[in-house]
Design a protein around this motif. Structure first.
Motif, PDB file in Angstrom:
ATOM      1  N   TRP A  59       0.799  -1.226   0.000  1.00 20.19           N
ATOM      2  CA  TRP A  59       0.000   0.000   0.000  1.00 20.19           C
ATOM      3  C   TRP A  59       0.832   1.277   0.000  1.00 20.19           C
ATOM      4  O   TRP A  59       0.294   2.374   0.131  1.00 20.19           O
ATOM      5  CB  TRP A  59      -0.928   0.019   1.218  1.00 20.19           C
ATOM      6  N   GLN A  60       2.135   1.175  -0.144  1.00 23.03           N
ATOM      7  CA  GLN A  60       2.994   2.359  -0.084  1.00 23.03           C
ATOM      8  C   GLN A  60       2.578   3.430  -1.101  1.00 23.03           C
ATOM      9  O   GLN A  60       2.542   4.604  -0.779  1.00 23.03           O
ATOM     10  CB  GLN A  60       4.460   1.968  -0.309  1.00 23.03           C
ATOM     11  N   LYS A  61       2.234   3.013  -2.307  1.00 14.56           N
ATOM     12  CA  LYS A  61       1.844   3.973  -3.340  1.00 14.56           C
ATOM     13  C   LYS A  61       0.448   4.540  -3.106  1.00 14.56           C
ATOM     14  O   LYS A  61       0.098   5.565  -3.675  1.00 14.56           O
ATOM     15  CB  LYS A  61       1.913   3.323  -4.724  1.00 14.56           C
ATOM     16  N   LYS A  62      -0.340   3.878  -2.263  1.00 17.10           N
ATOM     17  CA  LYS A  62      -1.701   4.313  -1.974  1.00 17.10           C
ATOM     18  C   LYS A  62      -1.795   5.061  -0.647  1.00 17.10           C
ATOM     19  O   LYS A  62      -2.885   5.369  -0.189  1.00 17.10           O
ATOM     20  CB  LYS A  62      -2.633   3.104  -1.900  1.00 17.10           C
ATOM     21  N   LYS A  63      -0.660   5.360  -0.030  1.00 15.47           N
ATOM     22  CA  LYS A  63      -0.654   5.932   1.314  1.00 15.47           C
ATOM     23  C   LYS A  63      -1.489   7.216   1.401  1.00 15.47           C
ATOM     24  O   LYS A  63      -2.314   7.360   2.301  1.00 15.47           O
ATOM     25  CB  LYS A  63       0.771   6.193   1.770  1.00 15.47           C
ATOM     26  N   ALA A  64      -1.302   8.131   0.490  1.00 16.25           N
ATOM     27  CA  ALA A  64      -2.043   9.404   0.528  1.00 16.25           C
ATOM     28  C   ALA A  64      -3.541   9.166   0.376  1.00 16.25           C
ATOM     29  O   ALA A  64      -4.358   9.781   1.064  1.00 16.25           O
ATOM     30  CB  ALA A  64      -1.534  10.348  -0.549  1.00 16.25           C
ATOM     31  N   THR A  65      -3.907   8.255  -0.519  1.00 14.96           N
ATOM     32  CA  THR A  65      -5.322   7.930  -0.730  1.00 14.96           C
ATOM     33  C   THR A  65      -5.921   7.303   0.516  1.00 14.96           C
ATOM     34  O   THR A  65      -7.034   7.657   0.927  1.00 14.96           O
ATOM     35  CB  THR A  65      -5.481   6.971  -1.929  1.00 14.96           C
ATOM     36  N   LEU A  66      -5.206   6.380   1.127  1.00 14.83           N
ATOM     37  CA  LEU A  66      -5.701   5.743   2.349  1.00 14.83           C
ATOM     38  C   LEU A  66      -5.884   6.756   3.470  1.00 14.83           C
ATOM     39  O   LEU A  66      -6.892   6.726   4.189  1.00 14.83           O
ATOM     40  CB  LEU A  66      -4.745   4.636   2.795  1.00 14.83           C
ATOM     41  N   LYS A  67      -4.939   7.661   3.616  1.00 19.37           N
ATOM     42  CA  LYS A  67      -5.054   8.680   4.648  1.00 19.37           C
ATOM     43  C   LYS A  67      -6.282   9.554   4.411  1.00 19.37           C
ATOM     44  O   LYS A  67      -7.035   9.846   5.350  1.00 19.37           O
ATOM     45  CB  LYS A  67      -3.775   9.535   4.681  1.00 19.37           C
ATOM     46  N   ARG A  68      -6.489   9.954   3.179  1.00 19.40           N
ATOM     47  CA  ARG A  68      -7.648  10.787   2.840  1.00 19.40           C
ATOM     48  C   ARG A  68      -8.952  10.039   3.126  1.00 19.40           C
ATOM     49  O   ARG A  68      -9.880  10.587   3.717  1.00 19.40           O
ATOM     50  CB  ARG A  68      -7.579  11.214   1.371  1.00 19.40           C
ATOM     51  N   LYS A  69      -9.007   8.772   2.750  1.00 21.44           N
ATOM     52  CA  LYS A  69     -10.221   7.983   2.972  1.00 21.44           C
ATOM     53  C   LYS A  69     -10.486   7.758   4.452  1.00 21.44           C
ATOM     54  O   LYS A  69     -11.638   7.763   4.888  1.00 21.44           O
ATOM     55  CB  LYS A  69     -10.133   6.648   2.221  1.00 21.44           C
ATOM     56  N   LEU A  70      -9.439   7.555   5.231  1.00 18.34           N
ATOM     57  CA  LEU A  70      -9.628   7.396   6.675  1.00 18.34           C
ATOM     58  C   LEU A  70     -10.157   8.684   7.297  1.00 18.34           C
ATOM     59  O   LEU A  70     -11.039   8.645   8.153  1.00 18.34           O
ATOM     60  CB  LEU A  70      -8.324   6.968   7.353  1.00 18.34           C
ATOM     61  N   ARG A  71      -9.629   9.803   6.860  1.00 17.89           N
ATOM     62  CA  ARG A  71     -10.118  11.093   7.381  1.00 17.89           C
ATOM     63  C   ARG A  71     -11.602  11.296   7.060  1.00 17.89           C
ATOM     64  O   ARG A  71     -12.333  11.884   7.843  1.00 17.89           O
ATOM     65  CB  ARG A  71      -9.312  12.246   6.800  1.00 17.89           C
ATOM     66  N   LYS A  72     -12.014  10.817   5.897  1.00 18.45           N
ATOM     67  CA  LYS A  72     -13.411  10.980   5.470  1.00 18.45           C
ATOM     68  C   LYS A  72     -14.304   9.836   5.930  1.00 18.45           C
ATOM     69  O   LYS A  72     -15.477   9.781   5.566  1.00 18.45           O
ATOM     70  CB  LYS A  72     -13.472  11.109   3.950  1.00 18.45           C
ATOM     71  N   LYS A  73     -13.730   8.919   6.728  1.00 19.16           N
ATOM     72  CA  LYS A  73     -14.471   7.776   7.271  1.00 19.16           C
ATOM     73  C   LYS A  73     -15.099   6.910   6.170  1.00 19.16           C
ATOM     74  O   LYS A  73     -16.206   6.424   6.300  1.00 19.16           O
ATOM     75  CB  LYS A  73     -15.530   8.248   8.260  1.00 19.16           C
ATOM     76  N   LYS A  74     -14.357   6.712   5.097  1.00 21.21           N
ATOM     77  CA  LYS A  74     -14.805   5.817   4.029  1.00 21.21           C
ATOM     78  C   LYS A  74     -14.718   4.377   4.533  1.00 21.21           C
ATOM     79  O   LYS A  74     -13.886   4.050   5.378  1.00 21.21           O
ATOM     80  CB  LYS A  74     -13.938   5.974   2.775  1.00 21.21           C
ATOM     81  N   LEU A  75     -15.548   3.523   3.994  1.00 21.81           N
ATOM     82  CA  LEU A  75     -15.563   2.117   4.387  1.00 21.81           C
ATOM     83  C   LEU A  75     -14.378   1.391   3.747  1.00 21.81           C
ATOM     84  O   LEU A  75     -14.279   1.305   2.525  1.00 21.81           O
ATOM     85  CB  LEU A  75     -16.882   1.468   3.966  1.00 21.81           C
ATOM     86  N   LEU A  76     -13.475   0.908   4.588  1.00 20.41           N
ATOM     87  CA  LEU A  76     -12.260   0.210   4.145  1.00 20.41           C
ATOM     88  C   LEU A  76     -12.130  -1.076   4.954  1.00 20.41           C
ATOM     89  O   LEU A  76     -11.360  -1.146   5.915  1.00 20.41           O
ATOM     90  CB  LEU A  76     -11.029   1.103   4.358  1.00 20.41           C
ATOM     91  N   PRO A  77     -12.870  -2.112   4.583  1.00 21.11           N
ATOM     92  CA  PRO A  77     -12.958  -3.323   5.409  1.00 21.11           C
ATOM     93  C   PRO A  77     -11.640  -4.030   5.708  1.00 21.11           C
ATOM     94  O   PRO A  77     -11.480  -4.588   6.788  1.00 21.11           O
ATOM     95  CB  PRO A  77     -13.878  -4.242   4.603  1.00 21.11           C
ATOM     96  N   SER A  78     -10.687  -4.015   4.813  1.00 19.20           N
ATOM     97  CA  SER A  78      -9.443  -4.756   5.069  1.00 19.20           C
ATOM     98  C   SER A  78      -8.403  -3.926   5.820  1.00 19.20           C
ATOM     99  O   SER A  78      -7.357  -4.438   6.202  1.00 19.20           O
ATOM    100  CB  SER A  78      -8.846  -5.268   3.757  1.00 19.20           C
ATOM    101  N   VAL A  79      -8.691  -2.656   6.037  1.00 20.80           N
ATOM    102  CA  VAL A  79      -7.732  -1.760   6.669  1.00 20.80           C
ATOM    103  C   VAL A  79      -7.861  -1.805   8.188  1.00 20.80           C
ATOM    104  O   VAL A  79      -8.949  -1.671   8.737  1.00 20.80           O
ATOM    105  CB  VAL A  79      -7.928  -0.305   6.177  1.00 20.80           C
ATOM    106  N   TYR A  80      -6.718  -2.000   8.839  1.00 21.55           N
ATOM    107  CA  TYR A  80      -6.628  -1.891  10.292  1.00 21.55           C
ATOM    108  C   TYR A  80      -5.788  -0.666  10.607  1.00 21.55           C
ATOM    109  O   TYR A  80      -4.804  -0.390   9.910  1.00 21.55           O
ATOM    110  CB  TYR A  80      -5.968  -3.130  10.900  1.00 21.55           C
ATOM    111  N   VAL A  81      -6.193   0.079  11.612  1.00 17.44           N
ATOM    112  CA  VAL A  81      -5.412   1.237  12.029  1.00 17.44           C
ATOM    113  C   VAL A  81      -4.755   0.937  13.373  1.00 17.44           C
ATOM    114  O   VAL A  81      -5.346   0.290  14.234  1.00 17.44           O
ATOM    115  CB  VAL A  81      -6.259   2.518  12.112  1.00 17.44           C
ATOM    116  N   ILE A  82      -3.531   1.403  13.497  1.00 16.60           N
ATOM    117  CA  ILE A  82      -2.788   1.281  14.749  1.00 16.60           C
ATOM    118  C   ILE A  82      -2.697   2.705  15.280  1.00 16.60           C
ATOM    119  O   ILE A  82      -2.227   3.614  14.579  1.00 16.60           O
ATOM    120  CB  ILE A  82      -1.392   0.695  14.513  1.00 16.60           C
ATOM    121  N   THR A  83      -3.178   2.903  16.499  1.00 20.96           N
ATOM    122  CA  THR A  83      -3.227   4.241  17.070  1.00 20.96           C
ATOM    123  C   THR A  83      -2.573   4.261  18.445  1.00 20.96           C
ATOM    124  O   THR A  83      -2.431   3.224  19.080  1.00 20.96           O
ATOM    125  CB  THR A  83      -4.687   4.726  17.221  1.00 20.96           C
TER     126      THR A  83
END
Length: 114
Positions: A15-39
């Protein structure tokens, strides 16, 4: 929900090339079923926590500030990242105070931009 990302964000290899897209989608609370966040843990007594990004759709997160340390492709990879982070912190500091290490690193980055 307000999301801030760690300056040395851990991201799954594929997902390195998709990092910016993933960050944007997480901020917008898009549904990303396979994504786990470490906080950083919400409670000061703990260090890190990880969970499916699907949980971010619950109202309990509406007014929360999340400091995301990693974005992982599934549970196993999230667990692997937690191990990697713990090992890195221990090797560099001789302690397992992950929260302190990450916040110090982020503060240095915010000040210097590097």
């Amino acid at each position: 929900m307000h999301v801030k990302f760690y300056c040395d964000l851990y991201v799954s290899q594929g997902w390195q090339k998709k990092k910016a897209t993933l960050k944007r989608k997480l901020r917008k609370k898009k549904l990303l079923p396979s994504v786990y966040v470490i906080t950083l843990s919400q409670g000061a007594q703990n260090q890190l926590e990880f969970f499916s990004s699907v949980l971010l759709h619950q109202h309990v997160f509406d007014n929360e500030d999340l400091f995301v340390v990693g974005i992982a492709d599934g549970y196993d990879e999230a667990l692997y990242f937690v191990e990697q982070i713990t090992d890195k912190v221990y090797r560099r500091t001789g302690t397992a105070d992950i929260r302190r290490f990450i916040l110090k690193r982020q503060k240095e980055f915010d000040i210097t931009g590097r």
